[in-house]
Design a protein around this motif. Structure first.
Motif, PDB file in Angstrom:
ATOM      1  N   UNK A 195       0.831  -1.206   0.000  1.00  0.00           N
ATOM      2  CA  UNK A 195       0.000   0.000   0.000  1.00  0.00           C
ATOM      3  C   UNK A 195       0.868   1.259   0.000  1.00  0.00           C
ATOM      4  N   UNK A 196       1.936   1.242   0.792  1.00  0.00           N
ATOM      5  CA  UNK A 196       2.852   2.396   0.813  1.00  0.00           C
ATOM      6  C   UNK A 196       3.455   2.616  -0.574  1.00  0.00           C
ATOM      7  N   UNK A 197       3.822   1.549  -1.255  1.00  0.00           N
ATOM      8  CA  UNK A 197       4.363   1.657  -2.607  1.00  0.00           C
ATOM      9  C   UNK A 197       3.351   2.226  -3.582  1.00  0.00           C
ATOM     10  N   UNK A 198       2.120   1.753  -3.509  1.00  0.00           N
ATOM     11  CA  UNK A 198       1.056   2.258  -4.369  1.00  0.00           C
ATOM     12  C   UNK A 198       0.840   3.750  -4.122  1.00  0.00           C
ATOM     13  N   UNK A 199       0.720   4.117  -2.845  1.00  0.00           N
ATOM     14  CA  UNK A 199       0.509   5.526  -2.497  1.00  0.00           C
ATOM     15  C   UNK A 199       1.694   6.378  -2.924  1.00  0.00           C
ATOM     16  N   UNK A 200       2.897   5.845  -2.761  1.00  0.00           N
ATOM     17  CA  UNK A 200       4.105   6.566  -3.152  1.00  0.00           C
ATOM     18  C   UNK A 200       4.166   6.848  -4.641  1.00  0.00           C
ATOM     19  N   UNK A 201       3.562   5.980  -5.438  1.00  0.00           N
ATOM     20  CA  UNK A 201       3.492   6.216  -6.891  1.00  0.00           C
ATOM     21  C   UNK A 201       2.555   7.368  -7.226  1.00  0.00           C
ATOM     22  N   UNK A 225       3.930  12.506  -4.468  1.00  0.00           N
ATOM     23  CA  UNK A 225       5.362  12.821  -4.432  1.00  0.00           C
ATOM     24  C   UNK A 225       5.817  12.969  -2.975  1.00  0.00           C
ATOM     25  N   UNK A 226       6.915  12.322  -2.631  1.00  0.00           N
ATOM     26  CA  UNK A 226       7.484  12.422  -1.290  1.00  0.00           C
ATOM     27  C   UNK A 226       6.732  11.658  -0.219  1.00  0.00           C
ATOM     28  N   UNK A 227       5.882  10.722  -0.626  1.00  0.00           N
ATOM     29  CA  UNK A 227       5.066   9.973   0.333  1.00  0.00           C
ATOM     30  C   UNK A 227       5.954   9.128   1.229  1.00  0.00           C
ATOM     31  N   UNK A 228       5.930   9.432   2.517  1.00  0.00           N
ATOM     32  CA  UNK A 228       6.712   8.678   3.500  1.00  0.00           C
ATOM     33  C   UNK A 228       6.221   9.035   4.897  1.00  0.00           C
ATOM     34  N   UNK A 229       6.405   8.117   5.812  1.00  0.00           N
ATOM     35  CA  UNK A 229       6.082   8.362   7.208  1.00  0.00           C
ATOM     36  C   UNK A 229       7.294   7.986   8.057  1.00  0.00           C
ATOM     37  N   UNK A 230       7.498   8.756   9.090  1.00  0.00           N
ATOM     38  CA  UNK A 230       8.607   8.520  10.005  1.00  0.00           C
ATOM     39  C   UNK A 230       8.055   8.501  11.419  1.00  0.00           C
ATOM     40  N   UNK A 231       8.760   7.841  12.287  1.00  0.00           N
ATOM     41  CA  UNK A 231       8.325   7.726  13.678  1.00  0.00           C
ATOM     42  C   UNK A 231       9.317   8.403  14.605  1.00  0.00           C
ATOM     43  N   UNK A 232       8.808   8.860  15.728  1.00  0.00           N
ATOM     44  CA  UNK A 232       9.665   9.258  16.843  1.00  0.00           C
ATOM     45  C   UNK A 232       8.908   9.028  18.137  1.00  0.00           C
ATOM     46  N   UNK A 233       9.655   8.973  19.204  1.00  0.00           N
ATOM     47  CA  UNK A 233       9.090   8.666  20.511  1.00  0.00           C
ATOM     48  C   UNK A 233       9.873   9.423  21.572  1.00  0.00           C
ATOM     49  N   UNK A 234       9.165   9.970  22.514  1.00  0.00           N
ATOM     50  CA  UNK A 234       9.787  10.515  23.722  1.00  0.00           C
ATOM     51  C   UNK A 234       9.344   9.623  24.871  1.00  0.00           C
ATOM     52  N   UNK A 235      10.266   9.313  25.769  1.00  0.00           N
ATOM     53  CA  UNK A 235       9.890   8.510  26.928  1.00  0.00           C
ATOM     54  C   UNK A 235      10.457   9.144  28.182  1.00  0.00           C
ATOM     55  N   UNK A 236       9.807   8.835  29.293  1.00  0.00           N
ATOM     56  CA  UNK A 236      10.230   9.298  30.611  1.00  0.00           C
ATOM     57  C   UNK A 236      10.481   8.051  31.447  1.00  0.00           C
ATOM     58  N   UNK A 237      11.637   7.988  32.066  1.00  0.00           N
ATOM     59  CA  UNK A 237      11.967   6.864  32.940  1.00  0.00           C
ATOM     60  C   UNK A 237      12.219   7.374  34.354  1.00  0.00           C
ATOM     61  N   UNK A 238      11.987   6.516  35.319  1.00  0.00           N
ATOM     62  CA  UNK A 238      12.275   6.903  36.703  1.00  0.00           C
ATOM     63  C   UNK A 238      13.739   6.594  37.028  1.00  0.00           C
ATOM     64  N   UNK A 239      14.122   6.761  38.282  1.00  0.00           N
ATOM     65  CA  UNK A 239      15.510   6.558  38.698  1.00  0.00           C
ATOM     66  C   UNK A 239      16.003   5.131  38.507  1.00  0.00           C
ATOM     67  N   UNK A 240      15.069   4.188  38.416  1.00  0.00           N
ATOM     68  CA  UNK A 240      15.462   2.790  38.220  1.00  0.00           C
ATOM     69  C   UNK A 240      15.496   2.401  36.739  1.00  0.00           C
ATOM     70  N   UNK A 241      15.105   3.335  35.864  1.00  0.00           N
ATOM     71  CA  UNK A 241      15.069   3.052  34.435  1.00  0.00           C
ATOM     72  C   UNK A 241      13.723   2.539  33.953  1.00  0.00           C
ATOM     73  N   UNK A 242      12.741   2.456  34.855  1.00  0.00           N
ATOM     74  CA  UNK A 242      11.406   1.998  34.499  1.00  0.00           C
ATOM     75  C   UNK A 242      10.693   3.062  33.675  1.00  0.00           C
TER      76      UNK A 242
END
Length: 139
Positions: A21-27, A30-47
Motif C-alpha cells: 500500500x505504501x508503494x502504491x501511495x508513493x506512486x 510525491x514524497x510519500x513517506x512516514x517517520x516515527x519518533x518517541x519521547x519517553x520518561x523513565x524513573x531513577x530505576x530506568x522503568x
C-alpha cells in the motif's frame, strides 16, 4: 484463489500488505513517506513511566499514543511530552497534528492545548465514544 481468515495474522503478511500500500501511495503522491519518533520518561530505576509515540508525514503529526503511569499523573508530564512532540513536528515541517482518544481517556486534556474535535464514533464498545481531534501547528 482462496480468501483465508486469521485472528492472529502473521506479522510478515501485515508488513507485506503495508509495504504494498505504501508503494502504491508513493506512486501517486510525491514524497510519500512516514517517520516515527518517541519521547519517553523513565524513573531513577530506568522503568518507563510515561511516553508519547508519534508518526509524521504529509505535513501532519499523528499522535499514536500518549501514556503516563497512574503514580506520575498530575505532574505536567503529559503536557511536556505533548509540547515536545509538537515542537519536533514543527521542526519536521508539519502544519498540523491529529489523534484519536476515547471518551473515558483525555479528550479535555487535548482540547486544553488547542485540539478541536472533528469526528466522533459513538457507541464504541456500547457505552464509549472514539473521538478524533486535530490542531493547526505554527499559529
Amino acid at each position: 484463489m482462496d480468501i483465508v481468515y486469521s485472528e492472529k495474522p502473521d506479522q510478515n503478511d501485515r508488513k507485506y500488505l503495508d509495504d504494498k500500500l505504501m508503494g502504491f501511495n508513493g506512486d501517486k503522491i510525491k514524497g510519500y513517506a512516514f517517520n516515527n519518533f518517541l519521547y519517553k520518561v523513565t524513573d531513577d530505576t530506568g522503568l518507563l513511566v510515561a511516553g508519547i509515540d508519534c508518526t509524521y508525514g504529509g505535513g501532519w503529526l499523528e499522535i499514536i499514543s500518549l501514556w503516563v503511569s497512574d503514580n506520575h499523573r498530575k505532574k505536567n508530564i503529559g503536557e511536556r511530552l505533548l509540547l515536545k512532540a509538537e515542537k519536533t513536528a514543527m521542526e519536521k515541517d508539519c502544519n498540523g497534528s491529529y489523534l484519536c482518544t476515547y471518551s473515558f481517556q483525555a479528550p479535555a486534556f487535548y482540547q486544553k492545548y488547542g485540539y478541536k474535535i472533528f469526528g466522533v464514533l459513538e457507541n464504541y464498545y456500547e457505552c464509549h465514544s472514539k473521538i478524533y481531534l486535530k490542531k493547526k501547528l505554527n499559529g
